[in-house]
Design a protein around this motif. Sequence first.
Motif, PDB file in Angstrom:
ATOM      1  N   LYS A  17      47.790  15.306  31.162  1.00  0.00           N
ATOM      2  CA  LYS A  17      48.290  14.645  32.364  1.00  0.00           C
ATOM      3  C   LYS A  17      49.815  14.618  32.378  1.00  0.00           C
ATOM      4  CE  LYS A  17      44.177  11.892  33.193  1.00  0.00           C
ATOM      5  NZ  LYS A  17      43.576  10.539  33.288  1.00  0.00           N
ATOM      6  N   LEU A  18      50.387  15.083  33.466  1.00  0.00           N
ATOM      7  CA  LEU A  18      51.830  15.217  33.598  1.00  0.00           C
ATOM      8  C   LEU A  18      52.533  13.880  33.447  1.00  0.00           C
ATOM      9  CD1 LEU A  18      54.248  17.068  34.265  1.00  0.00           C
ATOM     10  CD2 LEU A  18      53.810  16.584  36.690  1.00  0.00           C
ATOM     11  N   LEU A  19      51.984  12.834  34.034  1.00  0.00           N
ATOM     12  CA  LEU A  19      52.637  11.529  33.984  1.00  0.00           C
ATOM     13  C   LEU A  19      52.763  11.032  32.553  1.00  0.00           C
ATOM     14  CD1 LEU A  19      53.826   9.042  35.411  1.00  0.00           C
ATOM     15  CD2 LEU A  19      51.498   8.148  35.609  1.00  0.00           C
ATOM     16  N   PHE A  20      51.662  11.076  31.805  1.00  0.00           N
ATOM     17  CA  PHE A  20      51.698  10.629  30.415  1.00  0.00           C
ATOM     18  C   PHE A  20      52.685  11.458  29.610  1.00  0.00           C
ATOM     19  CE2 PHE A  20      47.024   8.971  30.427  1.00  0.00           C
ATOM     20  CZ  PHE A  20      47.405   8.004  31.346  1.00  0.00           C
ATOM     21  N   CYS A  23      56.361  10.720  30.675  1.00  0.00           N
ATOM     22  CA  CYS A  23      56.803   9.382  30.275  1.00  0.00           C
ATOM     23  C   CYS A  23      57.102   9.326  28.780  1.00  0.00           C
ATOM     24  CB  CYS A  23      55.741   8.346  30.644  1.00  0.00           C
ATOM     25  SG  CYS A  23      55.657   7.953  32.392  1.00  0.00           S
ATOM     26  N   LEU A  24      56.206   9.899  27.971  1.00  0.00           N
ATOM     27  CA  LEU A  24      56.430   9.903  26.531  1.00  0.00           C
ATOM     28  C   LEU A  24      57.636  10.763  26.182  1.00  0.00           C
ATOM     29  CD1 LEU A  24      55.583   9.035  23.749  1.00  0.00           C
ATOM     30  CD2 LEU A  24      53.899  10.887  23.711  1.00  0.00           C
ATOM     31  N   GLN A  25      57.781  11.883  26.864  1.00  0.00           N
ATOM     32  CA  GLN A  25      58.927  12.765  26.629  1.00  0.00           C
ATOM     33  C   GLN A  25      60.236  12.048  26.955  1.00  0.00           C
ATOM     34  OE1 GLN A  25      58.464  16.569  28.516  1.00  0.00           O
ATOM     35  NE2 GLN A  25      60.519  17.275  27.991  1.00  0.00           N
ATOM     36  N   ALA A  26      60.269  11.323  28.068  1.00  0.00           N
ATOM     37  CA  ALA A  26      61.482  10.602  28.457  1.00  0.00           C
ATOM     38  C   ALA A  26      61.806   9.493  27.468  1.00  0.00           C
ATOM     39  CB  ALA A  26      61.308  10.025  29.865  1.00  0.00           C
ATOM     40  N   ASP A  54      58.725  20.572  14.832  1.00  0.00           N
ATOM     41  CA  ASP A  54      58.870  19.889  13.547  1.00  0.00           C
ATOM     42  C   ASP A  54      57.928  18.697  13.489  1.00  0.00           C
ATOM     43  OD1 ASP A  54      61.257  21.270  12.216  1.00  0.00           O
ATOM     44  OD2 ASP A  54      62.026  20.845  14.215  1.00  0.00           O
ATOM     45  N   ILE A  55      57.779  18.023  14.638  1.00  0.00           N
ATOM     46  CA  ILE A  55      56.821  16.929  14.771  1.00  0.00           C
ATOM     47  C   ILE A  55      55.994  17.193  16.022  1.00  0.00           C
ATOM     48  CG2 ILE A  55      56.505  14.457  15.186  1.00  0.00           C
ATOM     49  CD1 ILE A  55      59.007  13.946  13.540  1.00  0.00           C
ATOM     50  N   ILE A  56      54.686  17.119  15.888  1.00  0.00           N
ATOM     51  CA  ILE A  56      53.765  17.377  16.998  1.00  0.00           C
ATOM     52  C   ILE A  56      53.019  16.096  17.325  1.00  0.00           C
ATOM     53  CG2 ILE A  56      51.761  18.705  17.757  1.00  0.00           C
ATOM     54  CD1 ILE A  56      52.594  20.778  15.543  1.00  0.00           C
ATOM     55  N   ILE A  57      52.995  15.740  18.602  1.00  0.00           N
ATOM     56  CA  ILE A  57      52.251  14.561  19.047  1.00  0.00           C
ATOM     57  C   ILE A  57      51.138  15.043  19.966  1.00  0.00           C
ATOM     58  CG2 ILE A  57      52.336  12.378  20.300  1.00  0.00           C
ATOM     59  CD1 ILE A  57      55.282  12.147  19.501  1.00  0.00           C
ATOM     60  N   VAL A  58      49.906  14.800  19.570  1.00  0.00           N
ATOM     61  CA  VAL A  58      48.747  15.204  20.354  1.00  0.00           C
ATOM     62  C   VAL A  58      48.093  13.953  20.937  1.00  0.00           C
ATOM     63  CG1 VAL A  58      46.528  16.394  20.361  1.00  0.00           C
ATOM     64  CG2 VAL A  58      48.355  17.175  18.833  1.00  0.00           C
ATOM     65  N   ILE A  59      48.026  13.873  22.265  1.00  0.00           N
ATOM     66  CA  ILE A  59      47.297  12.776  22.897  1.00  0.00           C
ATOM     67  C   ILE A  59      45.845  13.213  22.987  1.00  0.00           C
ATOM     68  CG2 ILE A  59      47.103  11.265  24.905  1.00  0.00           C
ATOM     69  CD1 ILE A  59      50.042  11.609  25.403  1.00  0.00           C
ATOM     70  N   GLN A  60      45.055  12.759  22.023  1.00  0.00           N
ATOM     71  CA  GLN A  60      43.714  13.285  21.820  1.00  0.00           C
ATOM     72  C   GLN A  60      42.782  12.996  22.987  1.00  0.00           C
ATOM     73  OE1 GLN A  60      42.805  15.209  19.327  1.00  0.00           O
ATOM     74  NE2 GLN A  60      40.770  15.476  20.177  1.00  0.00           N
ATOM     75  N   SER A  61      42.879  11.817  23.597  1.00  0.00           N
ATOM     76  CA  SER A  61      41.982  11.487  24.700  1.00  0.00           C
ATOM     77  C   SER A  61      42.202  12.425  25.876  1.00  0.00           C
ATOM     78  CB  SER A  61      42.199  10.040  25.143  1.00  0.00           C
ATOM     79  OG  SER A  61      43.539   9.834  25.544  1.00  0.00           O
ATOM     80  N   GLU A  62      43.431  12.962  25.980  1.00  0.00           N
ATOM     81  CA  GLU A  62      43.724  13.921  27.040  1.00  0.00           C
ATOM     82  C   GLU A  62      43.222  15.320  26.676  1.00  0.00           C
ATOM     83  OE1 GLU A  62      45.308  13.119  30.087  1.00  0.00           O
ATOM     84  OE2 GLU A  62      44.538  11.275  29.233  1.00  0.00           O
ATOM     85  N   ILE A  63      43.417  15.723  25.441  1.00  0.00           N
ATOM     86  CA  ILE A  63      43.034  17.074  25.028  1.00  0.00           C
ATOM     87  C   ILE A  63      41.535  17.271  25.142  1.00  0.00           C
ATOM     88  CG2 ILE A  63      43.035  18.702  23.095  1.00  0.00           C
ATOM     89  CD1 ILE A  63      45.734  18.167  24.484  1.00  0.00           C
ATOM     90  N   ARG A  64      40.765  16.215  24.964  1.00  0.00           N
ATOM     91  CA  ARG A  64      39.313  16.346  25.058  1.00  0.00           C
ATOM     92  C   ARG A  64      38.877  16.792  26.456  1.00  0.00           C
ATOM     93  NH1 ARG A  64      37.655  10.907  21.717  1.00  0.00           N
ATOM     94  NH2 ARG A  64      37.675  11.838  19.645  1.00  0.00           N
ATOM     95  N   ASN A  65      39.736  16.580  27.435  1.00  0.00           N
ATOM     96  CA  ASN A  65      39.377  16.918  28.809  1.00  0.00           C
ATOM     97  C   ASN A  65      39.729  18.354  29.196  1.00  0.00           C
ATOM     98  OD1 ASN A  65      38.486  14.289  29.262  1.00  0.00           O
ATOM     99  ND2 ASN A  65      40.506  13.590  29.890  1.00  0.00           N
ATOM    100  N   ILE A  66      40.346  19.126  28.317  1.00  0.00           N
ATOM    101  CA  ILE A  66      40.829  20.441  28.735  1.00  0.00           C
ATOM    102  C   ILE A  66      40.220  21.568  27.900  1.00  0.00           C
ATOM    103  CG2 ILE A  66      42.990  19.580  29.687  1.00  0.00           C
ATOM    104  CD1 ILE A  66      44.407  20.393  27.175  1.00  0.00           C
ATOM    105  N   GLY A  67      38.969  21.369  27.484  1.00  0.00           N
ATOM    106  CA  GLY A  67      38.226  22.492  26.942  1.00  0.00           C
ATOM    107  C   GLY A  67      38.133  22.568  25.434  1.00  0.00           C
ATOM    108  N   THR A  68      38.827  21.717  24.690  1.00  0.00           N
ATOM    109  CA  THR A  68      38.673  21.733  23.241  1.00  0.00           C
ATOM    110  C   THR A  68      37.710  20.630  22.844  1.00  0.00           C
ATOM    111  OG1 THR A  68      40.556  20.247  22.937  1.00  0.00           O
ATOM    112  CG2 THR A  68      40.989  22.616  22.854  1.00  0.00           C
TER     113      THR A  68
END
Length: 222
Positions: A17-20, A23-26, A54-68
């Motif tokens: 989701k673009l908003l999430f 917002c986290l990026q900002a 160097d550091i990866i942040i995965v929003i897991q609840s979002e990734i579950r919705n896009i095919g993984t």
Amino acid sequence: MTNDTGDMPHITILAEKLLFRQCLQACLSHAIPDMDVSGYSTLDEWINTGGMADIIIVIQSEIRNIGTTSFEATGKMRSLAPSGQVIVISDVGSAQEISEALGVGANGIIPTSSSIDAILLAVKLLRRGGQLVSSRQPSASAAENYKKSKRSRLAGVNLTPAQLRIVREMQKGSSNRKIASDLSMSENTVKVHIRHIFQRLNANNRTEVVLKTHNFFTPLVE
């Protein structure tokens, strides 16, 4: 791959989701200006830009919705950036989910109920070479070892139950007044407890307390 160019250290955010994502990026860009922060909606999008992190942040609840499935995205990012640090933000609540995330290479799991401060502190801790969890073993043993190490840390700091409750509230970013209200204490009592917490943890301020106790309260099914 990690950032081996000698340029500014890089944080990658993976969220559908673009908003999430924005917002986290900002928030991260503002709070940690000496790190470059970028966001992607899919693994392929990140890979096509070079897979730098160097550091990866995965929003897991979002990734579950896009095919993984499950923590597949976390595992793939770990394999592509083996020396990077991976933080998973997830609606975790079971030992099975935690063991699965640790098994594919996550360095730490932050519940979606946490504040932005928890994410900032996790990033800062990883940059200092710290660990969000002590075990990187796969399968059920990872969750069990994590629970054991958590209990060991709790026993080692010699905090009272009331002080541990206050530490939990401090991790949420609560003010002394709010802690007093939520825990049915006077504000002066909260201040006394916090002073003792500083002494027992050898901390100079709230930030150090939260850094030193960051993974005391990761939810697990006991």
